[in-house]
Design an enzyme around this catalytic site. Structure first.
Site, PDB file in Angstrom:
ATOM      1  CG  ASP A  63      25.961  24.205  34.820  1.00 29.40           C
ATOM      2  OD1 ASP A  63      27.000  24.682  34.940  1.00 29.40           O
ATOM      3  OD2 ASP A  63      25.435  23.809  35.863  1.00 29.40           O
ATOM      4  CG  ASN A  90      32.438  36.063  30.576  1.00 31.54           C
ATOM      5  OD1 ASN A  90      32.654  36.841  31.141  1.00 31.54           O
ATOM      6  ND2 ASN A  90      31.080  35.668  30.237  1.00 31.54           N
ATOM      7  CE1 TYR A 156      31.367  36.757  40.974  1.00 25.63           C
ATOM      8  CE2 TYR A 156      32.824  38.696  42.074  1.00 25.63           C
ATOM      9  CZ  TYR A 156      32.237  37.956  41.088  1.00 25.63           C
ATOM     10  OH  TYR A 156      32.318  38.592  39.703  1.00 25.63           O
ATOM     11  CE  LYS A 160      34.302  35.897  39.107  1.00 25.56           C
ATOM     12  NZ  LYS A 160      34.385  35.424  37.786  1.00 25.56           N
ATOM     13  CB  THR A 190      26.929  43.243  33.137  1.00 24.85           C
ATOM     14  OG1 THR A 190      27.103  42.841  34.390  1.00 24.85           O
ATOM     15  CG2 THR A 190      28.210  43.504  32.316  1.00 24.85           C
TER      16      THR A 190
HETATM   17  N1  LIG Z   1      30.295  42.903  35.578  1.00 20.64           N
HETATM   18  C1  LIG Z   1      31.482  43.225  36.409  1.00 20.64           C
HETATM   19  O1  LIG Z   1      31.674  44.178  36.740  1.00 20.64           O
HETATM   20  C2  LIG Z   1      32.164  42.080  36.729  1.00 20.64           C
HETATM   21  C3  LIG Z   1      33.260  42.282  37.565  1.00 20.64           C
HETATM   22  C4  LIG Z   1      34.143  41.482  38.092  1.00 20.64           C
HETATM   23  C5  LIG Z   1      33.833  39.967  37.453  1.00 20.64           C
HETATM   24  N2  LIG Z   1      32.987  39.732  36.573  1.00 20.64           N
HETATM   25  C6  LIG Z   1      32.943  38.439  36.033  1.00 20.64           C
HETATM   26  O2  LIG Z   1      32.750  38.535  34.757  1.00 20.64           O
HETATM   27  C7  LIG Z   1      31.708  37.338  34.269  1.00 20.64           C
HETATM   28  C8  LIG Z   1      30.778  38.109  33.284  1.00 20.64           C
HETATM   29  O3  LIG Z   1      29.888  38.635  34.004  1.00 20.64           O
HETATM   30  P1  LIG Z   1      28.683  39.640  33.561  1.00 20.64           P
HETATM   31  O4  LIG Z   1      28.938  41.007  34.482  1.00 20.64           O
HETATM   32  O5  LIG Z   1      28.830  39.815  32.094  1.00 20.64           O
HETATM   33  O6  LIG Z   1      27.296  38.933  33.864  1.00 20.64           O
HETATM   34  P2  LIG Z   1      25.994  38.598  33.368  1.00 20.64           P
HETATM   35  O7  LIG Z   1      25.174  37.984  34.274  1.00 20.64           O
HETATM   36  O8  LIG Z   1      25.527  39.857  32.633  1.00 20.64           O
HETATM   37  O9  LIG Z   1      26.376  37.379  32.561  1.00 20.64           O
HETATM   38  C9  LIG Z   1      26.734  36.275  32.884  1.00 20.64           C
HETATM   39  C10 LIG Z   1      26.274  35.318  31.721  1.00 20.64           C
HETATM   40  O10 LIG Z   1      26.905  33.960  32.191  1.00 20.64           O
HETATM   41  C11 LIG Z   1      25.795  33.130  32.019  1.00 20.64           C
HETATM   42  N3  LIG Z   1      26.095  31.908  33.134  1.00 20.64           N
HETATM   43  C12 LIG Z   1      25.800  31.818  34.122  1.00 20.64           C
HETATM   44  N4  LIG Z   1      26.083  30.733  35.027  1.00 20.64           N
HETATM   45  C13 LIG Z   1      26.409  29.929  33.655  1.00 20.64           C
HETATM   46  C14 LIG Z   1      26.692  28.580  33.506  1.00 20.64           C
HETATM   47  N5  LIG Z   1      26.925  27.767  34.596  1.00 20.64           N
HETATM   48  N6  LIG Z   1      26.774  27.915  32.436  1.00 20.64           N
HETATM   49  C15 LIG Z   1      26.611  28.814  31.296  1.00 20.64           C
HETATM   50  N7  LIG Z   1      26.499  30.061  31.458  1.00 20.64           N
HETATM   51  C16 LIG Z   1      26.428  30.579  32.479  1.00 20.64           C
HETATM   52  C17 LIG Z   1      24.691  33.573  32.502  1.00 20.64           C
HETATM   53  O11 LIG Z   1      23.295  33.199  31.835  1.00 20.64           O
HETATM   54  C18 LIG Z   1      24.836  35.214  31.607  1.00 20.64           C
HETATM   55  O12 LIG Z   1      24.394  35.196  30.260  1.00 20.64           O
HETATM   56  C19 LIG Z   1      31.380  36.857  35.483  1.00 20.64           C
HETATM   57  O13 LIG Z   1      32.330  35.642  35.604  1.00 20.64           O
HETATM   58  C20 LIG Z   1      31.664  37.489  36.343  1.00 20.64           C
HETATM   59  O14 LIG Z   1      31.716  37.028  37.794  1.00 20.64           O
HETATM   60  C21 LIG Z   1      32.049  40.756  36.212  1.00 20.64           C
END
Ligand SMILES: NC(=O)c1ccc[n+]([C@@H]2O[C@H](COP(=O)([O-])OP(=O)(O)OC[C@H]3O[C@@H](n4cnc5c(N)ncnc54)[C@H](O)[C@@H]3O)[C@@H](O)[C@H]2O)c1
Length: 303
Positions: A63, A90, A156, A160, A190
């Site tokens: 984590d 990320n 969230y 952010k 995703t």
């Molecule tokens: N997908 C989108 O459209 C979107 C939009 C805005 C922001 N984001 C941000 O982008 C980032 C990635 O999102 P995503 O869509 O790829 O999500 P996802 O769920 O596909 O991937 C996130 C990854 O982070 C890992 N993770 C979560 N908490 C963790 C922790 N405490 N320690 C280590 N690893 C951890 C998860 O196991 C997962 O593999 C996030 O911060 C999300 O908030 C995504």
């Protein structure tokens, strides 16, 4: 020649989604990658994929909001690859709920993973860069939910928006050590956003994919710009927030004052305020009621 030749990059949450794409692209650009991931198996898979393609990577399970894990990421970079040049924060989770129904745990988990999950690796890296007099690059992951607001995401969005502020202040504090700090607001399809895609957009995407067209929603679309921000090619850019999705890179303007009304050189008389408020909003051309700013954004897809 890649943007990250001879560089070492930590990517958190790199086991899937946007982080996986970022880790793969940093490796394609010549960087050695520390894959930090809560889900150890997923992290190992990405590290193996990089090595199988001829790159360099190790995975660290845990984590990233835990300070010991965050410190271990810097140690892994130094011990395996001889140093650290960039951190891409990320890792993230969603616990969507309207405010009145939200539990303490839903609030705390999201704030912890995002804010402590950005703070802990950033602090570890900045201590290392300060002590070793090496330049560095930080890329943080904000969201349009924090910048513009999104229904059902008060936890969230607060986290952010906090990340955008955290990045700006880190940029100010670390400028003297030649460390840059920038934030992105990505958007992609995703595991996190799959269920949020409206059915009509889902169908349109499917049809477009069948025609062999560019997949605007592919999470790997975010990675090229992140690799650039993690490289020395962006050393002149810091404290900025960018939107990244599909083939689009946007620059956000920070919160800024857009109008002012003044009293008569003394503290305001509360009774004089109601009749002056329209003047303030009219000068700015802003509606005083809550607005859906997300609906006005140029590319409205998902959170
Ligand atoms: N997908 C989108 O459209 C979107 C939009 C805005 C922001 N984001 C941000 O982008 C980032 C990635 O999102 P995503 O869509 O790829 O999500 P996802 O769920 O596909 O991937 C996130 C990854 O982070 C890992 N993770 C979560 N908490 C963790 C922790 N405490 N320690 C280590 N690893 C951890 C998860 O196991 C997962 O593999 C996030 O911060 C999300 O908030 C995504």
């Amino acid at each position: 020649m890649g943007l990250l030749d001879d560089k070492v990059v930590v990517v958190t949450g790199a086991g899937r989604g946007i982080g996986r794409g970022e880790a793969l692209e940093c490796a394609r650009q010549g960087g050695a990658v520390v894959v930090a991931e809560f889900d150890g198996e997923a992290g190992d898979e990405v590290a193996k994929e990089i090595v199988a393609a001829g790159g360099q990577a190790v995975s660290v399970a845990g984590d990233v909001a835990d300070a010991d894990v965050a410190d271990a990421l810097v140690t892994a970079a130094v011990e395996n690859f001889g140093g650290l040049d960039a951190v891409v924060n990320n890792a993230g989770i969603l616990r969507d709920r309207t405010l009145v129904k939200m539990s303490d745990a839903e609030w705390d988990d999201v704030i912890r993973v995002h804010l402590r999950g950005h703070f802990a690796p950033t602090r570890a890296a900045c201590r290392y860069w300060r002590e070793s007099s090496r330049p560095g690059h930080l890329v943080h992951t904000a969201s349009t939910s924090g910048i513009l607001g999104n229904f059902g995401q008060s936890n969230y969005g607060a986290a952010k928006a906090g990340i955008a502020a955290f990045s700006t202040i880190t940029a100010m504090e670390m400028a003297r050590y030649n460390v840059t700090s920038n934030a992105i607001a990505p958007s992609a399809l995703t595991r996190m956003t799959e269920s949020l895609l409206p059915p009509d957009v889902r169908e349109a995407r499917q049809a477009s994919l069948e025609r062999g067209e560019f997949d605007f929603f592919d999470p790997e679309n975010v990675a090229p710009f992140v690799a650039y921000l993690a490289s020395d090619h962006s050393s002149h850019i810091s404290g900025k927030v960018f939107g990244v999705q599909g083939d689009s890179i946007e620059l956000y303007q920070p919160f800024t004052s857009v109008a002012e009304i003044r009293g008569d050189g003394h503290r305001w008389d509360p009774e004089a305020i109601p009749e002056r408020m329209a003047e303030l909003f009219d000068a700015a051309g802003i509606d005083p009621a809550p607005e859906n700013m997300m609906a006005r954004s140029r590319h409205k897809i998902i959170s």
